[in-house]
Design an enzyme around this catalytic site. Structure first.
Site, PDB file in Angstrom:
ATOM      1  CD  GLU A   1       1.860  -3.014  27.383  1.00 38.76           C
ATOM      2  OE1 GLU A   1       0.966  -2.417  26.317  1.00 38.76           O
ATOM      3  OE2 GLU A   1       2.836  -2.220  27.973  1.00 38.76           O
TER       4      GLU A   1
ATOM      5  CE  LYS B   1       1.411  -8.224  17.791  1.00 39.82           C
ATOM      6  NZ  LYS B   1       0.372  -8.717  16.767  1.00 39.82           N
TER       7      LYS B   1
ATOM      8  CE  LYS C   1     -10.404  -2.027   4.078  1.00 40.53           C
ATOM      9  NZ  LYS C   1      -9.201  -2.390   5.296  1.00 40.53           N
TER      10      LYS C   1
ATOM     11  CB  SER D   1       3.386 -11.678   2.896  1.00 42.08           C
ATOM     12  OG  SER D   1       2.039 -11.902   3.328  1.00 42.08           O
TER      13      SER D   1
ATOM     14  CB  CYS E   1      -0.951  -3.300  16.119  1.00 45.78           C
ATOM     15  SG  CYS E   1      -1.895  -3.759  17.496  1.00 45.78           S
TER      16      CYS E   1
ATOM     17  CD1 TRP F   1      -4.542   1.785   5.603  1.00 50.27           C
ATOM     18  CD2 TRP F   1      -3.243   0.025   4.796  1.00 50.27           C
ATOM     19  NE1 TRP F   1      -5.371   0.515   5.471  1.00 50.27           N
ATOM     20  CE2 TRP F   1      -4.475  -0.417   4.985  1.00 50.27           C
ATOM     21  CE3 TRP F   1      -2.199  -1.183   4.252  1.00 50.27           C
ATOM     22  CZ2 TRP F   1      -4.965  -1.729   4.476  1.00 50.27           C
ATOM     23  CZ3 TRP F   1      -2.749  -2.394   3.986  1.00 50.27           C
ATOM     24  CH2 TRP F   1      -4.182  -2.780   3.968  1.00 50.27           C
TER      25      TRP F   1
ATOM     26  CG  HIS G   1      -8.022 -12.393   7.601  1.00 52.68           C
ATOM     27  ND1 HIS G   1      -8.679 -12.324   6.336  1.00 52.68           N
ATOM     28  CD2 HIS G   1      -7.206 -11.215   7.524  1.00 52.68           C
ATOM     29  CE1 HIS G   1      -8.036 -11.531   5.558  1.00 52.68           C
ATOM     30  NE2 HIS G   1      -7.264 -10.750   6.295  1.00 52.68           N
TER      31      HIS G   1
HETATM   32  N1  GLN Z   1       0.910  -8.509  -0.828  1.00 53.40           N
HETATM   33  C1  GLN Z   1       0.649  -8.273   0.365  1.00 53.40           C
HETATM   34  C2  GLN Z   1       0.843  -9.560   1.391  1.00 53.40           C
HETATM   35  O1  GLN Z   1       0.644 -10.475   0.767  1.00 53.40           O
HETATM   36  C3  GLN Z   1      -0.870  -7.804   0.582  1.00 53.40           C
HETATM   37  C4  GLN Z   1      -1.345  -7.743   2.065  1.00 53.40           C
HETATM   38  C5  GLN Z   1      -2.701  -7.073   2.217  1.00 53.40           C
HETATM   39  O2  GLN Z   1      -3.542  -7.159   1.168  1.00 53.40           O
HETATM   40  N2  GLN Z   1      -2.927  -6.638   3.356  1.00 53.40           N
HETATM   41  O3  GLN Z   1       0.969  -9.640   2.527  1.00 53.40           O
END
Ligand code: GLN
Ligand code: ZN
Length: 757
Positions: free
Chosen positions: A16, A18, A114, A434, A517, A562, A696
């Site tokens: 919620e 987020k 991190k 991506s 998340c 992960w 980011h």
């Molecule tokens: N190949 C992934 C992407 O482009 C790498 C993501 C990442 O490093 N967290 O989303």
């Protein structure tokens, strides 16, 4: 024995927080709407903790973005570039967290790193010579009072003075020690305020104590607390550690005038030894971290009782605790409706861990613990034989030899062959994989999951997205293309779904950073590749363009890091099992005409043991070989890329070179490109693409800004080894920012190219 936890997840059972935050960022709700959701989550959390019978309930474990950032605001350690924007308190906070671009200015976010050896990220506080550390916020007090109003006297949780000073980045010539006095004074104020508010206990989180400490560090830690503790008044202070053992400062810690010490008996290899060898101070409470706060398996009561009974020899005042904040596990199993009971009964998320604490408490007060129903049920569960074994895989792993980890010919020869083959321009441009996961993509995936969109229609949709993505990249003028990863919900879960041995959850979300998340899959049995995972998408994408198309995989170490790992076999064994499966995929891609393959190891640095002396044996000695095994079988002309994100990898730079990839791209922009010096000093051999802008943050970098970044890189890295790319995948961004950002990136690279000729 009493019970407590170090902290509870704050995103809400169904994320919620987020969703409300994102609505707020988009201007769809007001601050009051976001605050309302936040309050509801806090109240709910209090309520279930109270109901579970927990004795000490934490407060101030809630955060809108990150607890370290909250502490920076609490202590007035906020760079002026944010405070001078003239925004509201909340928006100033979000500007520091996410960057700001708007009417009031244009500033980048604070760096993000991190959190120890987890996949959580904290915002790095910046301290300048002129920073005046003082108590400047009210949040912990407000949240304490808020809980008090509903009848819960909580244990406020605050990042401790030592850890705060160790995590901060110093921009001027002053160092942590130079701020010790001011910081201690601010913590004294915090204690005084809590004393006035009637708090009984306060928890200072000091995870930095489990790292290697120099004698200076120990001095700093002791001097901070010697200054702070005389002011604790009626408040009892717990120094809470987690993620390891405190072997460097156990005696100093025990010698302080604190009332409770929190130790981690799960991840702390030496914690029990320390207590046995040195004893535990009689007048203090031992907060014993025995319920794993990082993994989702049910606690084994028999082993836990063994630890507790050993501890009882040394302390008569023990509080049963989790090993770390429950922030690192999902909220509740209640929403896992699809997971079969035969698996689910082995799981415990945050809410179930509360129940475990209550059961452990009940068992420990019983005269014959082994006779209690709770104990019996738990031992029955743990003595069931585990399903999911695969002899073939185990045998293959056992038979690996040195030469399986070596790719031939060696790097320089491959580099020559590949330059010949690809004939890329200087400063080739590419992306990390991506492209924006727009609402359209997410809703198609949801519809497919729910069965509303047929397999055929879904695949058709993904192909359409791939085609659009390629057209876009060609228009932008990138040199090495990607297919966009539209078929993936997540870079680990997607692969988990194609591998045998994995289990999936529906709502097991864990906060990664801010509103992001992740939903880590669960390693249940031995891992093998059930079917080709990416080949059809990469081959389709390559068929649409003459430019090289990067195949895109996640590496074994990252997949494992992960995931929620097994605890019945070693991490090394699991990593090599996954490596076997990814290697099959790499060879399959190569056989199907894919000439560049990127194997992401985004999380390689993440699980590096916190203590240097454990690095090799406990981690690098299997993690680097696992990666090498994935690509050691490809032809010399196939180019292997890897990618790593937001980490400091300066200290393992040689190991990274030793992964023997041909090209590595990584985060660099948020850390001011400091990594470049390290590359130069170490004569880094692998070709590199240090990210030229921060994905980011929603801001669009200008061409000149990117150009400057390229120039700085050029000063330290030979031009023919340099790639130009964003610092991570673009999936969390929108097309509005992505397209102009990439256009600026390509123009900047072209300009740099021309100037270089
Ligand atoms: N190949 C992934 C992407 O482009 C790498 C993501 C990442 O490093 N967290 O989303
Ligand atoms: Zn990344």
């Amino acid at each position: 024995m009493k019970t407590t936890i170090i902290g509870y997840p704050r995103i809400g059972n169904l994320r919620e927080l987020k969703f409300a935050s994102e609505k707020y960022f988009r201007g769809e709700i007001m601050a009051s709407g976001l605050e309302k959701t936040a309050r509801e989550i806090r109240n709910y959390n209090l309520e279930i903790q109270k109901k579970s019978g927990l004795d000490f309930i934490p407060s101030n474990d809630f955060s809108y973005y990150d607890g370290v950032l909250d502490t920076a605001f609490l202590l007035n350690a906020v760079p002026e570039r944010y405070t001078s924007l003239g925004l509201s308190k909340l928006d100033t906070y979000f500007a520091a967290a996410r960057g700001y671009q708007g009417e009031n200015g244009d500033v980048k976010a604070l760096a993000m790193k991190k959190w120890y050896n987890t996949n959580y990220h904290y915002m790095v506080p910046e301290i300048e010579d002129s920073t005046e550390i003082k108590l400047a916020g009210t949040k912990p007090f407000e949240l304490f009072s808020e809980a008090l109003e509903v009848g819960v006297k909580t244990k406020p949780v605050i990042v401790g003075a030592y850890t705060f000073l160790k995590l901060a980045r110093y921009k001027g010539s002053k160092m942590a020690v130079d701020f010790a006095e001011q910081t201690a004074a601010a913590y004294c104020e915090i204690l005084k305020k809590f004393s006035r508010l009637g708090a009984e206990w306060i928890q200072f989180d000091e995870p930095s104590l489990v790292k290697d400490m120099t004698s200076e560090d120990i001095k700093l830690f002791v001097s901070l607390y010697e200054r702070i503790l005389p002011h604790k008044g009626s408040v009892k202070v717990i120094v809470q550690t987690y993620f390891g053992d405190v072997r460097d400062c156990y005696n100093e810690l025990c010698g302080l005038d604190i009332d409770g010490i929190g130790l981690d008996f799960t991840e702390g290899k030496k914690t029990i030894e320390l207590v046995k060898a040195n004893g535990f101070p009689e007048e203090k409470t031992l907060f014993a971290g025995v319920v794993n706060g990082k993994n989702i398996w049910r606690n084994n009561y028999a082993s836990t009782l063994l630890i507790l009974s050993e501890l009882e020899k040394h302390s008569h005042d023990i509080v049963i605790n989790t090993s770390c904040s429950l922030l690192h596990v999902p909220c509740t199993l209640a929403n896992e409706t699809k997971l079969e009971e035969r698996y689910k009964k082995h799981f415990a998320y945050a809410e179930e861990k509360l129940a475990e604490l209550a059961e452990l408490k009940k068992i420990t007060v019983s005269h014959s613990p082994a006779e209690t129903d709770e104990y019996r049920r738990n031992s029955a569960l743990h003595s069931e034989p585990r399903t999911g074994g695969n002899e073939v895989v185990r045998k293959k792993v056992a038979e690996l030899t040195e030469k399986d980890f070596v790719r031939l010919p060696e790097f320089t020869e491959r580099e020559r062959i590949q330059k010949e083959r690809f004939r890329l321009p200087l400063f080739p441009t590419t992306t990390i994989g991506s492209f924006p996961q727009t609402a359209e993509v997410k809703s198609a995936r949801n519809a497919h999951r729910k069965g509303e969109l047929s397999d055929g229609d879904y695949e058709f949709f993904i192909e359409k997205k791939i085609a659009e993505c390629i057209a876009l990249q060609e228009e932008i003028g990138l040199d090495v293309l990607v297919h966009g990863e539209f078929e993936r919900n997540d870079m680990v879960e997607y692969f988990g779904e194609c591998l045998d041995g994995y289990l999936f959850t529906e709502k097991a979300w864990v906060q990664s950073y801010g509103t992001r998340c992740v939903k880590p899959p669960v390693v249940w049995g031995d891992i093998s590749r059930a079917k080709p995972m990416t080949v059809r998408w990469s081959v389709y994408a390559q068929s649409l363009t003459d430019k090289p198309m990067k195949g895109m995989l996640t590496g074994p170490v990252t997949i494992l890091n992960w995931s929620f790992p097994r605890e019945d076999i070693s991490l090394r064994e699991s990593a090599l099992q996954i490596a076997l499966a990814i290697r099959e995929e790499v060879l399959d891609l190569e056989a199907n005409g894919i000439s560049i393959i990127q194997v992401d190891e985004a999380a390689l640095r993440e699980k590096l043991p916190l203590r240097r002396s454990d690095w090799r044996e406990d981690y690098l000695d299997w993690a680097i070989p696992a990666f090498r095994y994935v690509h050691s079988g490809v032809k010399p002309e196939t180019q292997i890329h890897t990618h790593m994100c937001y980490s400091e990898f300066a200290d393992i730079i040689r190991d990274i070179d030793d992964m023997d990839a041909d090209v590595i791209t990584f985060e660099a922009s948020r850390s001011d490109l400091t990594i470049l010096d390290v590359l130069k000093e170490n004569n880094f051999r692998t070709e590199v693409g240090p990210g030229v802008y921060d994905i980011h943050s929603p801001r669009v970098p200008s061409k000149d800004e990117i150009k400057t970044a390229i120039e700085r890189m050029r000063e330290r890295i030979p031009a023919e080894k340099l790639w130009v790319n964003p610092d991570c995948g673009l999936k969390t961004r929108g097309n509005e920012e992505t397209v102009p950002s990439l256009k600026n990136l390509v123009s900047a690279a072209k300009e740099a190219r021309n100037e270089n000729c």
